[in-house]
Write an enzyme that holds these catalytic residues in place. Structure first.
Site, PDB file in Angstrom:
ATOM      1  N   GLU A  22      40.274  86.152  82.647  1.00 26.58           N
ATOM      2  CA  GLU A  22      41.460  86.867  82.027  1.00 26.58           C
ATOM      3  C   GLU A  22      41.787  87.799  83.110  1.00 26.58           C
ATOM      4  O   GLU A  22      40.974  88.407  83.910  1.00 26.58           O
ATOM      5  CB  GLU A  22      41.128  87.932  80.917  1.00 26.58           C
ATOM      6  CG  GLU A  22      40.878  87.243  79.361  1.00 26.58           C
ATOM      7  CD  GLU A  22      40.842  88.070  78.317  1.00 26.58           C
ATOM      8  OE1 GLU A  22      41.240  89.376  78.464  1.00 26.58           O
ATOM      9  OE2 GLU A  22      40.047  87.948  77.614  1.00 26.58           O
TER      10      GLU A  22
ATOM     11  N   GLU B 228      33.600  90.310  76.594  1.00 23.32           N
ATOM     12  CA  GLU B 228      33.671  91.722  76.951  1.00 23.32           C
ATOM     13  C   GLU B 228      32.649  92.389  75.885  1.00 23.32           C
ATOM     14  O   GLU B 228      33.187  93.115  75.086  1.00 23.32           O
ATOM     15  CB  GLU B 228      35.254  92.017  76.721  1.00 23.32           C
ATOM     16  CG  GLU B 228      36.172  91.577  77.601  1.00 23.32           C
ATOM     17  CD  GLU B 228      37.492  92.308  77.843  1.00 23.32           C
ATOM     18  OE1 GLU B 228      37.649  92.897  76.947  1.00 23.32           O
ATOM     19  OE2 GLU B 228      38.034  91.963  78.463  1.00 23.32           O
TER      20      GLU B 228
HETATM   21  C1  BG6 Z   1      41.129  91.953  77.032  1.00 18.41           C
HETATM   22  C2  BG6 Z   1      40.575  91.238  75.748  1.00 18.41           C
HETATM   23  O1  BG6 Z   1      40.409  92.972  77.015  1.00 18.41           O
HETATM   24  O2  BG6 Z   1      42.214  92.216  77.311  1.00 18.41           O
HETATM   25  C3  BG6 Z   1      41.684  90.919  74.873  1.00 18.41           C
HETATM   26  O3  BG6 Z   1      39.681  90.486  76.087  1.00 18.41           O
HETATM   27  C4  BG6 Z   1      42.875  91.637  74.938  1.00 18.41           C
HETATM   28  O4  BG6 Z   1      41.285  90.537  73.748  1.00 18.41           O
HETATM   29  C5  BG6 Z   1      43.258  91.789  76.537  1.00 18.41           C
HETATM   30  O5  BG6 Z   1      43.836  91.440  74.095  1.00 18.41           O
HETATM   31  C6  BG6 Z   1      44.383  92.653  76.897  1.00 18.41           C
HETATM   32  O6  BG6 Z   1      44.050  94.049  76.284  1.00 18.41           O
HETATM   33  P1  BG6 Z   1      45.198  94.682  75.096  1.00 18.41           P
HETATM   34  O7  BG6 Z   1      44.227  95.884  74.526  1.00 18.41           O
HETATM   35  O8  BG6 Z   1      46.308  95.128  75.918  1.00 18.41           O
HETATM   36  O9  BG6 Z   1      45.334  93.704  74.118  1.00 18.41           O
END
Ligand code: BG6
Length: 465
Positions: free
Chosen positions: A369, A168
């Site tokens: 993800e 990201e």
């Molecule tokens: C993604 C990232 O943006 O989302 C992770 O690669 C992150 O590092 C995940 O933890 C979930 O988002 P957040 O901000 O709720 O942790």
């Protein structure tokens, strides 16, 4: 067992985490920007919890990997922390304990039959490189990153076959230089554009370094993980469509096009030039970007972006921002994850997949993800001691359903990774929202498989659901 949504037998079923969010800071020689931010402003983190312990993967990795195996995951992504592996950033001299740790982790994954996918940057720039050179605004830092990447390929490329340059990168641009959610929390649109370019260059230089090693001959591949937020216009009006087009170019195509095609989106470059915020580049750098595109794409999908034309005058007082060309549209009736404040729109995964098929040469790609962060999950723990997270199962099913449809229609997707295997530390949200297939008790560090983990086990065993 026959299933309604059948996936290929060699599909990657897995989950993703990152070094800074799981390991804890034990024995790390350097601090990342997040370590530094927590040390200097702990109150900025939910409940004052920082990355010091995280989910204790540094000490508990054998047990954690065994739990991932129990869920049935066949592949897992994590990241190598620059601040753990490298002792001297300028020479690339490595830290012996860092080398030992990552060797042990890789070997443990392989021994358990889990394919490790290793990422090289997960928002964890060493603070020294920010203080000394201005971080990602500096092309020297780009070269130091390529040196770090080279060390990783040399050390671990005999066993690791799947590499990722950045996770990201757009979040670095947005968090550090536009919207103040990552240290140093600046609002500087011109710097943001330079950082956007430099991160693309750093990825290409790391890929170039990869191809100079034996890794490709050993069957290695390298890609990038991008968070895509497909931009949907509020209406069919030409103004709303133009607003969504700029948002799509800035948020998504600014990394997709260089990564896959080796060139920047012309409409984006033209607009940034007109706005006086275009990055500085050299013909030599552009050639490196052109010649070092990715072997595969990882796509993180959480939420769409909805755009409308500007209805209020753009506030120039903070300088240039991408919002000069669009406004965020809050669609009435949208489905929300109230804990994270993100819209839930599973169909976007289909739109992304078809876009890869039609506009990105149907390059091999996977969902690197996807997931749902929920606050207060302990209240769903049943008398047998596991968390009944049916909402997560429904969330995954809906997304997998759309992904399946796109694959039936020819999109070249080879896997689905959930964020995350074990509840992990989430930046300034710390442990507020939980995402894992496996629950973490922060006090005892006990880890227990959730209902979604058992459900995922069956999906993997049946190659679908
Ligand atoms: C993604 C990232 O943006 O989302 C992770 O690669 C992150 O590092 C995940 O933890 C979930 O988002 P957040 O901000 O709720 O942790």
């Amino acid at each position: 067992m026959s299933v309604e949504h059948e996936f290929p037998k060699d599909f990657w079923w897995g989950a993703a985490t990152s070094g800074p969010q799981s390991e804890g800071r034990f024995h790390k020689a350097h601090r990342s920007v997040f370590d530094y931010w927590f040390d200097t402003e702990p109150q900025a983190f939910f409940d004052g919890v920082g990355p010091n312990v995280a989910s204790n993967f540094y000490n508990d990795y054998r047990h954690d990997i065994a739990l991932m195996k129990k869920v049935g995951l066949n592949s897992v992504r994590t990241s190598i922390q620059w601040t753990r592996l490298i002792k001297d950033f300028e020479t690339g001299e490595t830290d012996p304990d860092g080398v030992r740790f990552y060797n042990d982790v890789i070997d443990e994954f392989l021994q358990q039959g889990i394919r490790p996918i290793l990422n090289l940057h997960h928002f964890d720039l060493p603070i020294e490189l920010y203080e000394r050179y201005g971080g990602w605004t500096s092309k020297h830092v780009v070269d130091l990153f390529a040196l770090f990447a080279k060390r990783c390929f040399e050390l671990f490329g005999d066993r690791v076959k799947d590499w990722v340059t950045f996770n990201e990168p757009m979040v670095v641009v947005e968090g550090e230089y536009l919207y103040e959610f990552h240290y140093p929390k600046l609002v500087d649109g011109k710097k943001a554009c330079q950082v956007l370019y430099n991160l693309n260059l750093a990825s290409a230089k790391a890929i170039q370094a990869f191809r100079e090693t034996d890794c490709p001959k050993l069957g290695g591949r390298i890609g990038i993980v991008l968070n895509l937020t497909p931009a949907y216009p509020r209406s069919d009006s030409p103004e709303d469509i133009a607003a969504a087009k700029f948002a799509e170019d800035y948020k998504n195509n600014s990394f997709l096009d260089p990564a896959v095609h080796g060139t920047f989106t012309k409409s984006l470059v033209d607009q940034l030039e007109k706005d006086g915020v275009l990055w500085t580049s050299t013909p030599e750098e552009l050639k490196i970007i052109k010649n070092n595109t990715v072997d595969f794409l990882g796509i993180n999908y959480y939420q769409p972006f909805r755009a409308k034309k500007r209805e209020t005058p753009f506030d120039e007082s903070r300088g240039w921002l991408p919002e000069k060309h669009f406004e965020n549209y809050e669609m009435p009736g949208r489905r929300m994850n109230p804990y994270r404040g993100w819209e839930i729109y599973p169909k976007a995964i289909y739109d992304i997949a078809i876009n890869v098929r039609d506009k990105l040469g149907n390059i091999p790609w996977y969902i690197s993800e996807n997931g749902m962060g929920v606050e207060g999950e302990e209240k769903y723990r049943n008398k047998d001691g596991f968390i009944e997270d049916d909402y997560r199962i429904d969330f995954i099913k809906e997304h997998l359903g759309w992904l399946h449809k796109a694959m039936q229609e020819g999109s070249n997707c080879f896997g689905y990774h959930l964020w995350t295997p074990i509840d992990c530390w989430s930046w300034s949200n710390a442990y507020k929202n939980r995402y894992g297939l496996i629950a973490l008790d922060l006090v005892t560090q006990q880890k227990t498989i959730k209902k979604s983990g058992y459900w995922m086990h069956d999906v993997i065993a049946n190659h679908g659901f």
